[in-house]
Design a protein around this motif. Structure first.
Motif, PDB file in Angstrom:
ATOM      1  N   UNK A 129      12.905  -1.312  -0.678  1.00  0.00           N
ATOM      2  CA  UNK A 129      11.708  -1.264  -1.524  1.00  0.00           C
ATOM      3  C   UNK A 129      12.086  -1.087  -2.985  1.00  0.00           C
ATOM      4  N   UNK A 130      12.963  -0.123  -3.265  1.00  0.00           N
ATOM      5  CA  UNK A 130      13.350   0.144  -4.654  1.00  0.00           C
ATOM      6  C   UNK A 130      14.154  -1.012  -5.240  1.00  0.00           C
ATOM      7  N   UNK A 131      14.992  -1.654  -4.434  1.00  0.00           N
ATOM      8  CA  UNK A 131      15.778  -2.775  -4.940  1.00  0.00           C
ATOM      9  C   UNK A 131      14.913  -4.006  -5.168  1.00  0.00           C
ATOM     10  N   UNK A 132      13.963  -4.286  -4.284  1.00  0.00           N
ATOM     11  CA  UNK A 132      13.133  -5.485  -4.402  1.00  0.00           C
ATOM     12  C   UNK A 132      12.075  -5.350  -5.501  1.00  0.00           C
ATOM     13  N   UNK A 172       6.241   7.086   7.228  1.00  0.00           N
ATOM     14  CA  UNK A 172       6.682   6.022   8.138  1.00  0.00           C
ATOM     15  C   UNK A 172       7.826   5.181   7.568  1.00  0.00           C
ATOM     16  N   UNK A 173       8.269   5.431   6.329  1.00  0.00           N
ATOM     17  CA  UNK A 173       9.384   4.674   5.763  1.00  0.00           C
ATOM     18  C   UNK A 173      10.706   5.341   6.122  1.00  0.00           C
ATOM     19  N   UNK A 202       0.806  -1.215   0.000  1.00  0.00           N
ATOM     20  CA  UNK A 202       0.000   0.000   0.000  1.00  0.00           C
ATOM     21  C   UNK A 202       0.842   1.269   0.000  1.00  0.00           C
ATOM     22  N   UNK A 203       2.131   1.168  -0.166  1.00  0.00           N
ATOM     23  CA  UNK A 203       3.012   2.332  -0.174  1.00  0.00           C
ATOM     24  C   UNK A 203       3.049   2.925  -1.576  1.00  0.00           C
TER      25      UNK A 203
END
Length: 100
Positions: free
Chosen positions: A42-45, A33-34, A9-10
């Motif tokens: 997040x960006x790598x995955x 909250x990140x 949901x981000x």
């Protein structure tokens, strides 16, 4: 999936900055909250992008006055947001052209 935390949901929004950045640097608006580690993971995955560095700053939302007829003005505060300056490793980023 041991130890992997995904945020479905981000919303990460790419923003064209007002100042000139290095060719391998990208500006995102990310959830408050990140933290830096979560943004990098997040960006790598999700996007398979190699991230070298992440710098963040929290921006306070602006306060605006809404004037109504013959009444005192109402105050409205825009939501706060976090900026993330992401430096990519061995890659340049080009902002997409917008049709006007």
């Amino acid at each position: 999936m041991n130890g992997i935390l995904k945020f479905p949901n981000a919303i990460y929004k790419i923003v064209r900055p007002g100042k000139r950045l290095a060719p391998n640097e990208v500006l995102f608006h990310v959830p408050l909250w990140h933290n830096k580690i979560q943004i990098k993971n997040y960006l790598q995955e999700i996007y398979n992008v190699e991230v070298e560095r992440v710098d963040t700053s929290i921006m306070l939302g602006k306060i605006r006055k809404i004037r109504l007829k013959k009444k005192r003005p109402l105050l409205y505060k825009e939501p706060d947001f976090k900026k993330a300056y992401v430096t990519l490793r061995n890659r340049t980023f080009k902002y997409p052209e917008l049709d006007r």
